[in-house]
Write an enzyme that holds these catalytic residues in place. Structure first.
Site, mmCIF file in Angstrom:
data_model
loop_
_atom_site.group_PDB
_atom_site.id
_atom_site.type_symbol
_atom_site.label_atom_id
_atom_site.label_comp_id
_atom_site.label_asym_id
_atom_site.label_seq_id
_atom_site.Cartn_x
_atom_site.Cartn_y
_atom_site.Cartn_z
ATOM 1 N N GLY A 181 4.878 13.795 -0.919
ATOM 2 C CA GLY A 181 4.283 15.100 -1.121
ATOM 3 C C GLY A 181 3.621 15.623 0.137
ATOM 4 N N HIS A 210 -7.146 13.179 13.253
ATOM 5 C CA HIS A 210 -7.076 13.504 14.694
ATOM 6 C C HIS A 210 -5.842 14.342 15.038
ATOM 7 C CE1 HIS A 210 -4.539 9.884 16.379
ATOM 8 N NE2 HIS A 210 -3.998 10.395 15.294
#
Length: 344
Positions: free
Chosen positions: A234, A254
């Site tokens: 998903g 990040h």
């Protein structure tokens, strides 16, 4: 007897280069590493040292050019060269082999390849405009490029798995994971970290959640984990599996700017019952600007995506705005730290 004026002795030169010279030669070093990785030279040294001529014959290469490349990499500790001119692998160079545990061959190909090289060329413009070099040179965002190019996505996934494989056991051993319950690894790639966590707690179950094309190649199907895991594909920007007692988010935030991080964290918060925990596994930069190995990683984020490495205060700000309370930050023996938070 020769005098100083007619001596044939070569002049003495310094054996080390000034720092600036080392830095500006960096692209030559990485290109040389790429050359031996592309041609799998390290694999040919698995049985012991060989001459450049022998290696060139096996690999279909030019012996003199190969010798000169290997000589450079020998100077930097990846290879050895004996008195007969035969080259061997050092421990530092061993991960260039494709057939060893902890192989970094895929990571070497990715980090020295076209995607990063072209992006690095755009840094002079980036410091003027703030634009992401990868998007400027490739015409679309990095993850969009991976979605459109199966070959690039396969190399990226293999490189990330190779680099992650070196640290997942260190991370799994740095936190007291619960003896029972369900761990949901959001954006967990092929499941290396989840496998390490479940391997330490035999009554714990887990869900690996990532892009459908990534979880297809998961590494969870081992005898000791039978019946204790599932996979789900998903988009973590919109919805993640519910029912977790602990959510994992390793090396994900990040990759994204603050706005996208808040979307990811909001999706996790919507799935997490108050009191359940979230572990963000990411490098944490010092607040005072001290030197840190993640600063190099931050440059890759600048080049490739719209993300960044963050300080503890920056992580706390994202978590607080998303409905989580920061508990603590645990250092690990590897680059990432474990940022523990609770849904409120």
């Amino acid at each position: 007897m020769a005098t100083s004026s007619d001596s044939t002795t070569a002049p003495t030169v310094p054996l080390s280069r000034p720092l600036l010279n080392q830095l500006v030669y960096g692209h030559i070093y990485s290109a040389s590493v790429r050359a031996v990785a592309v041609h799998r030279v390290a694999d040919r040294l698995a049985g012991g040292s060989r001459t450049a001529e022998q290696l060139a014959e096996d690999c279909g290469l030019h012996a003199d050019a190969l010798r000169r490349v290997l000589r450079l990499l020998t100077m930097h500790g990846l290879f050895t060269q004996d008195e007969k001119g035969a080259f061997g692998l050092t421990e530092a160079g061993r991960p260039l082999r494709t057939d060893v545990a902890g192989s970094q061959h895929a990571a070497a190909l990715f980090l020295t390849g076209d995607m990063l090289r072209r992006s690095a060329d755009g840094i002079p413009d980036t410091v003027r405009t703030g634009a992401t070099p990868f998007e400027e040179t490739h015409g679309l965002p990095f993850f969009g490029h991976l979605a459109a190019s199966p070959e690039a996505r396969e190399l990226f996934d293999a490189a990330m798995a190779a680099q992650s494989g070196r640290v997942v056991d260190l991370i799994a051993g740095s936190y007291a994971f619960p003896a029972r319950g369900t761990v949901i690894d959001v954006g967990g790639g092929r499941g290396g970290l989840l496998r390490a966590v479940l391997g330490r707690q035999p009554a714990l179950t887990g869900v690996l959640f990532d892009r459908p094309e990534t979880v297809r190649d998961h590494v969870l199907d081992t005898g000791d984990l039978r019946g204790r895991w599932s996979v789900a594909g998903g988009d973590f920007f919109t919805e993640v599996p519910s029912g977790g007692d602990l959510y994992l988010l390793k090396n994900i935030l990040h990759d994204w700017d603050d706005a996208d991080c808040l979307r990811i964290l909001a999706a996790i918060r919507a799935a997490a019952v108050p009191g359940k925990r979230l572990l963000v596994v990411d490098a944490v930069l010092p607040d005072n600007g001290d030197s840190h190995p993640a600063v190099e990683l931050d440059m890759i984020m600048l080049m490739m995506v719209r993300g960044r490495e963050r300080t503890a205060a920056e992580f706390e700000g994202l978590l607080t705005r998303s409905g989580f309370r920061l508990h603590r930050i645990l250092r690990t023996p590897s680059l990432p730290s474990i940022i523990e938070a609770e849904a409120v």
